[in-house]
Design an enzyme around this catalytic site. Structure first.
Site, PDB file in Angstrom:
ATOM      1  CB  THR A  33      -3.831  54.153  19.739  1.00 39.10           C
ATOM      2  OG1 THR A  33      -3.152  53.774  18.422  1.00 39.10           O
ATOM      3  CG2 THR A  33      -2.880  53.147  20.572  1.00 39.10           C
ATOM      4  CB  ALA A  86       1.158  60.446  18.385  1.00 41.27           C
ATOM      5  N   GLY A  98      -3.478  64.548  14.214  1.00 36.00           N
ATOM      6  CA  GLY A  98      -4.434  65.085  13.885  1.00 36.00           C
ATOM      7  C   GLY A  98      -4.972  64.359  12.292  1.00 36.00           C
ATOM      8  CD  GLU A 106      -6.358  64.282  18.940  1.00 38.16           C
ATOM      9  OE1 GLU A 106      -6.902  63.133  18.760  1.00 38.16           O
ATOM     10  OE2 GLU A 106      -5.759  64.691  17.991  1.00 38.16           O
TER      11      GLU A 106
END
Ligand code: 5RP
Length: 231
Positions: A33, A86, A98, A106
């Site tokens: 994304t 996310a 993650g 992050e």
């Protein structure tokens, strides 16, 4: 990736580009994304906007450089706006992150930001976190001890990539992917327990950190605040 899923990711990322202003220091997250966002920032820079980026992974650093975005290698002061993807987002905008392996940086970038905005397609929205794995970055030299302690917290786990050829993070650490049967009932309590577990470098629960979330669905992107309100 299905073309539709990717076009939703692109729509969320492009909506976030509307938040970028001249002179900003930007946190640049990682993942598919965020590729769209970083490429979009590159277009803004090409059009004359003066922004600088703090990348959250080696991959994002390379992408930012390829798109002409000036990179900050040492952080001084606050980041104006951090944008990131996310893996799961709940109603309170708590996150699991993650699964792309970049959670450590992050989280630092999100914590150092005045505004942290998450960009997702609507498949990432969940009632309760823990539908999929929770990544935890651990020190390699005592990972078995760390894994034993994490199992005592109620997790089952696997070493990402397998024990023979494990995945290694940008920081030289391992990722343990944790599963909690029935999901994660209390993200804050689990986050606290994970943080004090020996050998845990960082974990992928982002609790109370998100300011807004841009969710793209069939009706276009919309901005959410905490508890599902329009943000
Ligand atoms: C990487 C991440 C990513 O933000 C997360 O995995 C979402 O990735 P994508 O946008 O590719 O679905 O946390 O560590």
């Amino acid at each position: 990736m299905a073309e539709n899923a990717d076009s939703l990711k692109r729509a969320a990322a492009e909506k976030a580009l509307e938040l970028v202003r001249d002179g900003m220091l930007l946190g640049l997250g990682s993942g598919t994304t965020m590729r769209h966002f970083t490429e979009g920032v590159g277009r803004l820079v090409a059009g004359g906007m003066r922004v600088r980026g703090v990348p959250t992974s080696r991959e994002t650093a390379e992408l930012a450089a390829a798109n002409g975005i000036p990179i900050v290698t040492e952080l001084v002061g606050d980041i104006d706006l951090a944008v990131d993807g996310a893996d799961e987002v709940d109603r309170d905008l708590n996150l699991i992150k993650g699964r792309g392996g970049a959670l450590f940086r992050e989280k630092i970038v999100a914590a150092a930001s005045r505004r942290f905005v998450v960009v997702v397609d609507e498949s990432k929205l969940v009632k309760q976190l823990g539908a999929g794995v929770l990544p935890v970055e651990v020190l390699p030299f005592l990972w078995r001890t760390t894994a034993d302690r994490l199992i005592l917290l109620g997790a089952s786990l696997t070493v990402r990539g397998g024990e023979e050829a494990p995945y290694v993070t940008d920081n030289g650490n391992l990722i343990l992917d944790l599963t909690f049967e029935g999901g994660i009932a209390d993200p804050q309590a689990l986050a606290t327990s994970l943080k004090v577990t020996i050998g845990v470098v960082e974990h992928g629960l982002f609790v109370g950190m998100t300011d807004s979330c841009i969710v793209a669905g069939a009706d276009g992107p919309r901005m959410l605040g905490r508890s599902g309100s329009a943000g």
